[in-house]
Write a protein that holds these residues in place. Structure first.
Motif, mmCIF file in Angstrom:
data_model
loop_
_atom_site.group_PDB
_atom_site.id
_atom_site.type_symbol
_atom_site.label_atom_id
_atom_site.label_comp_id
_atom_site.label_asym_id
_atom_site.label_seq_id
_atom_site.Cartn_x
_atom_site.Cartn_y
_atom_site.Cartn_z
ATOM 1 N N GLU A 39 0.829 -1.199 0.000
ATOM 2 C CA GLU A 39 0.000 0.000 0.000
ATOM 3 C C GLU A 39 0.869 1.258 0.000
ATOM 4 O O GLU A 39 2.047 1.211 0.338
ATOM 5 C CB GLU A 39 -0.917 0.002 1.234
ATOM 6 N N MET A 40 0.239 2.381 -0.362
ATOM 7 C CA MET A 40 0.948 3.655 -0.350
ATOM 8 C C MET A 40 1.468 3.944 1.053
ATOM 9 O O MET A 40 0.768 3.765 2.040
ATOM 10 C CB MET A 40 0.009 4.775 -0.795
ATOM 11 N N SER A 41 2.716 4.374 1.127
ATOM 12 C CA SER A 41 3.319 4.785 2.392
ATOM 13 C C SER A 41 3.736 6.245 2.237
ATOM 14 O O SER A 41 4.487 6.578 1.317
ATOM 15 C CB SER A 41 4.535 3.908 2.704
ATOM 16 N N VAL A 42 3.224 7.110 3.104
ATOM 17 C CA VAL A 42 3.516 8.536 2.965
ATOM 18 C C VAL A 42 4.727 8.934 3.802
ATOM 19 O O VAL A 42 5.066 8.274 4.784
ATOM 20 C CB VAL A 42 2.301 9.414 3.345
ATOM 21 N N SER A 43 5.360 10.019 3.392
ATOM 22 C CA SER A 43 6.458 10.619 4.123
ATOM 23 C C SER A 43 6.038 12.042 4.485
ATOM 24 O O SER A 43 5.282 12.679 3.756
ATOM 25 C CB SER A 43 7.729 10.638 3.266
ATOM 26 N N ILE A 44 6.558 12.537 5.592
ATOM 27 C CA ILE A 44 6.156 13.842 6.117
ATOM 28 C C ILE A 44 7.199 14.899 5.749
ATOM 29 O O ILE A 44 8.405 14.651 5.822
ATOM 30 C CB ILE A 44 6.033 13.798 7.655
ATOM 31 N N ALA A 45 6.706 16.094 5.350
ATOM 32 C CA ALA A 45 7.605 17.230 5.094
ATOM 33 C C ALA A 45 6.868 18.533 5.366
ATOM 34 O O ALA A 45 5.676 18.651 5.099
ATOM 35 C CB ALA A 45 8.111 17.222 3.655
ATOM 36 N N TRP A 46 7.604 19.476 5.929
ATOM 37 C CA TRP A 46 7.085 20.836 6.069
ATOM 38 C C TRP A 46 7.128 21.498 4.707
ATOM 39 O O TRP A 46 7.936 21.127 3.845
ATOM 40 C CB TRP A 46 7.935 21.656 7.041
ATOM 41 N N LEU A 47 6.278 22.495 4.514
ATOM 42 C CA LEU A 47 6.144 23.149 3.220
ATOM 43 C C LEU A 47 6.336 24.662 3.370
ATOM 44 O O LEU A 47 5.731 25.272 4.245
ATOM 45 C CB LEU A 47 4.740 22.845 2.676
ATOM 46 N N TRP A 48 7.191 25.230 2.526
ATOM 47 C CA TRP A 48 7.406 26.687 2.469
ATOM 48 C C TRP A 48 7.006 27.150 1.071
ATOM 49 O O TRP A 48 7.543 26.658 0.075
ATOM 50 C CB TRP A 48 8.871 27.031 2.712
ATOM 51 N N VAL A 49 6.063 28.079 0.978
ATOM 52 C CA VAL A 49 5.637 28.629 -0.302
ATOM 53 C C VAL A 49 6.568 29.791 -0.640
ATOM 54 O O VAL A 49 6.704 30.730 0.146
ATOM 55 C CB VAL A 49 4.173 29.116 -0.249
ATOM 56 N N GLU A 50 7.223 29.723 -1.785
ATOM 57 C CA GLU A 50 8.169 30.770 -2.170
ATOM 58 C C GLU A 50 7.441 32.035 -2.617
ATOM 59 O O GLU A 50 6.444 31.968 -3.330
ATOM 60 C CB GLU A 50 9.076 30.290 -3.311
ATOM 61 N N ASP A 51 7.973 33.167 -2.205
ATOM 62 C CA ASP A 51 7.577 34.488 -2.702
ATOM 63 C C ASP A 51 6.122 34.887 -2.457
ATOM 64 O O ASP A 51 5.585 35.735 -3.158
ATOM 65 C CB ASP A 51 7.880 34.617 -4.204
#
Length: 195
Positions: free
Chosen positions: A128-140
């Motif tokens: 099955e799909m296994s997700v990974s976690i990441a923080w997100l920064w929107v540029e500009d």
């Protein structure tokens, strides 16, 4: 933070003797500092892109300056870049699904506070799909509206899970079981070589 500390950070820039008209140099930073334009000098240094990764100490110095100047978004950006200098850079072109097609009805905050799940191609032992976690920064921009598109930077919780990604790979963002957005990797870069 004083002039000396900012200039020490700027000392990592292109030397005047070999700089082209497009390179940022110590003199560019100094010009702002002698006119008490601390925020402008800090902004010049924050916006360094391209070239080899800069050492963590550079970003720590800038984060200290931003803290003293009470520039919260600048402080957060410098700490974000500090993390990239330690773990590498991942940038992607993200398109969020419209509010009518997804659970998200509010903008994604831009300054690295959203911790999303990402399908980056890993599978569980059961397939099955296994997700990974990441923080997100929107540029500009301060936020990304549902249905919007922007360049983003990702800071994985476990960087080693993301090492296989290369420009052109497509990944999906999840905030629940449904797809919240689709992204195409546009850049991956190594951490600072001196670590």
């Amino acid at each position: 933070m004083d002039v000396i500390e900012l200039l020490e950070a700027a000392d990592l820039l292109v030397p005047e003797s070999v700089a082209t008209e497009n390179d940022l140099t110590v003199n560019d930073v100094w010009d702002h500092l002698v006119h008490d334009e601390w925020e402008a000098a800090l902004t010049l240094l924050e916006e360094l892109r391209g070239g080899p990764p800069l050492p963590p100490a550079f970003w720590e110095s800038l984060a200290g300056a931003a803290t003293q100047l009470r520039l919260e978004r600048s402080r957060a950006w410098c700490y974000w870049r500090l993390s990239e200098s330690r773990h590498g850079v991942i940038r992607a072109d993200l398109t969020l699904r419209p509010a009518t097609e997804s659970r998200r009805t509010t903008p994604v905050p831009g300054a690295g506070v959203l911790q999303a799940m990402w399908n980056i191609g890993h599978r569980s032992p059961a397939g099955e799909m296994s997700v990974s976690i990441a923080w997100l920064w929107v540029e500009d921009r301060p936020a990304l509206e549902p249905g919007g598109r922007a360049l983003v930077r990702l800071a994985p919780l476990t960087p080693s899970h993301w090492r296989h990604l290369r420009p052109g790979h497509r990944i999906t963002m999840h905030e629940d079981r449904t797809v919240a957005g689709t992204a195409t990797i546009v850049e991956t870069g190594p951490p600072y070589a001196g670590l």
